[in-house]
Motif scaffolding. Structure first.
Motif, PDB file in Angstrom:
ATOM      1  N   GLN A  83       0.827  -1.206   0.000  1.00 22.05           N
ATOM      2  CA  GLN A  83       0.000   0.000   0.000  1.00 22.05           C
ATOM      3  C   GLN A  83       0.865   1.260   0.000  1.00 22.05           C
ATOM      4  N   PRO A  84       1.568   1.530  -1.080  1.00 25.92           N
ATOM      5  CA  PRO A  84       2.482   2.676  -1.111  1.00 25.92           C
ATOM      6  C   PRO A  84       1.788   4.016  -0.913  1.00 25.92           C
ATOM      7  N   ASP A  85       0.529   4.134  -1.283  1.00 24.39           N
ATOM      8  CA  ASP A  85      -0.160   5.421  -1.205  1.00 24.39           C
ATOM      9  C   ASP A  85      -0.984   5.588   0.066  1.00 24.39           C
ATOM     10  N   ALA A  86      -0.948   4.597   0.958  1.00 25.18           N
ATOM     11  CA  ALA A  86      -1.687   4.713   2.217  1.00 25.18           C
ATOM     12  C   ALA A  86      -0.965   5.671   3.157  1.00 25.18           C
ATOM     13  N   THR A 135       2.713   9.533   3.186  1.00 27.62           N
ATOM     14  CA  THR A 135       2.309   8.193   2.761  1.00 27.62           C
ATOM     15  C   THR A 135       3.499   7.253   2.928  1.00 27.62           C
ATOM     16  N   TYR A 136       3.258   5.966   2.719  1.00 25.24           N
ATOM     17  CA  TYR A 136       4.371   5.016   2.809  1.00 25.24           C
ATOM     18  C   TYR A 136       5.418   5.298   1.735  1.00 25.24           C
ATOM     19  N   ALA A 137       4.996   5.682   0.543  1.00 28.93           N
ATOM     20  CA  ALA A 137       5.959   5.983  -0.517  1.00 28.93           C
ATOM     21  C   ALA A 137       6.781   7.221  -0.168  1.00 28.93           C
ATOM     22  N   GLN A 138       6.130   8.254   0.354  1.00 29.06           N
ATOM     23  CA  GLN A 138       6.861   9.462   0.754  1.00 29.06           C
ATOM     24  C   GLN A 138       7.795   9.168   1.920  1.00 29.06           C
TER      25      GLN A 138
END
Length: 500
Positions: A21-24, A45-48
């Motif tokens: 869930q990179p965008d969660a 987010t997880y990606a950030q």
């Protein structure tokens, strides 16, 4: 070619969630972060979060910190704390968390005891220039080669990690992520004095599991952590619990009740992790009505001998799990019964979830020592760090002990088998999350000169509170500050005479 068998690290847990869930939403700063550190709030987010972790990790590599180096961290409960710890682990560094109230004396001792190569802090925390404190302590620690921080107006010679995040360097180095590797060195106060306690990743994860399994923390939980993170229990109650749930971590810098309530409801949190006395106080003030989305409360007890006599939990909507803390040695949890809200009985033996189920995961084990004190063993407990020195007259060393004696007096109820913790370790004073030797208080008191007194008085909420007396309180405060002592000792000499 067969891959080596490894156990997960904290970074492994993070990357598993990132892949799903990179965008969660991952991390949320305290609502009042601007007041605490002067910095703007972050919602990542997880990606950030992953990009920021990689950039900070790259800075550590480019600064010449080799794998297995020790890096000291003194940060508040903000997003930067999580980013720094995970970045250090991503490139194989060992983290030393430094409590926020530590000043020059404790900082210098910790840096020298661990041979730390770097220190990370914030420019200011609650109006105190922690950047200056770090620079001064680093000047007396010969191992320190790199000092860095977050925030504006950093002193000359301190590298900015905010700039490192903006530069977004991709420098990395190959590291085998193995949970058996060293992850943390925290400091405990025992009857022998300040004691470094090293831990591997699996030990940290076991501590988080002891909380999450007993409290039945759901996957994808939105957790508000209102417990200071700079300790083993603090890391388990924030970073590890979040990574095990794979949800969102909302951080709160202890403690502003109005800010906590606003932020909790803004993010519809379902789990609150906080000092148990605070949770019980909120319960008395109508917690269910004020926190409508709350379903799970994890209350941490720094003075575990007080659990048995605590008030009953009244909320029908949210459960309470008492987590017993024993300094840096270990912890265990017990969820309260929904029928009467009284503390659950503590039994000897394995602690898992559920304890009655065959084959249940074991988070730890409780035992009584021959001395009539409570002992802990299990994957989270670093027995070797607390091992007593071998007697000098023996030619053959005794076999290693597989448990830690917490030095808390305890006895078993003959009728029920339940354990009663009756008293804290002798000679150790607990003020909130900070522990002191009684003899240290006496030593500092002697330095105040004739008529000076520094003592610890019993306190229902924090264990003890400090009180001081001197012929000139203002001069005593200045003297203790110059000695580099923490604010708890300095403020013991505040003027208590009411203004006219």
């Amino acid at each position: 070619m067969n891959q080596p068998i490894t156990s997960p690290t904290l970074d492994t847990l993070f990357k598993r969630i990132l892949a799903r869930q990179p965008d969660a939403l991952a991390l949320v700063d305290p609502l009042n972060k601007q007041r605490i550190t002067g910095q703007t709030r972050k919602r990542l987010t997880y990606a950030q979060t992953d990009r920021a972790i990689s950039a900070i990790a790259a800075h550590f590599v480019e600064s010449g910190l080799p794998a297995n180096s020790v890096i000291a961290v003194q940060l508040p409960g903000t997003v930067e704390f999580a980013l720094t710890v995970l970045a250090a682990h991503r490139v194989g560094l060992v983290v030393v968390p430094l409590p926020l109230l530590w000043r020059h004396a404790e900082l210098t001792a910790a840096l020298n005891r661990t041979a730390a190569r770097a220190i990370v802090t914030s420019s200011r925390i609650d109006g105190v220039s922690h950047a200056d404190l770090a620079m001064n302590a680093a000047a007396e620690a010969f191992s320190i080669r790199h000092v860095c921080g977050f925030g504006d107006d950093l002193p000359e010679g301190m590298a900015s990690l905010d700039q490192a995040i903006l530069q977004d360097s991709r420098t990395s180095r190959p590291i085998i992520q193995d949970g058996r590797k060293a992850a943390l060195i925290s400091f405990d106060v025992t009857s022998e004095g300040l004691r470094p306690v090293p831990r591997a990743h699996f030990s940290l994860i076991a501590g988080g599991l002891a909380m999450s399994l007993e409290s039945d923390l759901v996957q994808g939980a939105t957790i508000m952590s209102a417990f200071a993170p700079m300790s083993f229990a603090g890391l388990c109650a924030s970073l590890v619990a979040w990574l095990l749930s794979g949800g969102t971590l909302v951080l709160h810098h202890p403690f502003d009740e109005e800010v906590l309530e606003t932020q909790f409801n803004d993010h519809a949190c379902d789990t609150l992790i906080a000092p148990a006395q605070l949770a019980l106080r909120l319960d008395e003030r109508g917690l269910s009505e004020r926190f409508p989305t709350l379903r799970n409360v994890i209350g941490l007890w720094r003075a575990p001998e007080q659990v048995a006599s605590s008030a009953c939990w009244t909320s029908q909507r949210a459960s309470l799990t008492d987590v017993y803390l024993f300094g840096e040695a270990g912890l265990f949890g017990a969820r309260r019964s929904p029928e009467d809200g009284s503390p659950a009985p503590i039994k000897l033996g394995p602690q898992g979830a559920p304890r009655e189920a065959p084959g249940a995961s074991i988070a730890g084990e409780i035992l009584l020592t021959p001395k009539g004190t409570l002992g802990l063993r299990g994957p989270m407990v670093p027995a070797a760090a607390y091992a007593p020195p071998p007697p000098g007259e023996l030619m053959i060393a005794p076999p290693p002990r597989d448990f830690v004696d917490t030095e808390y007096a305890a006895r078993a109820d003959r009728a029920t088998g339940a354990i009663n913790i009756t008293a804290p370790p002798s000679g150790i004073m607990t003020v909130g999350g900070y522990r002191f030797l009684a003899q240290d208080l006496q030593e500092w008191s002697r330095r105040l000169g004739q008529g000076g007194l520094l003592t610890a008085l019993p306190d229902r909420l924090s264990g003890h509170k400090l009180a001081g007396r001197a012929q000139d309180n203002a001069r005593a405060r200045d003297a203790l500050t110059e000695l580099g002592l923490n604010p708890l000792m300095v403020e013991a000499f505040r003027d208590r005479t009411p203004a006219a």
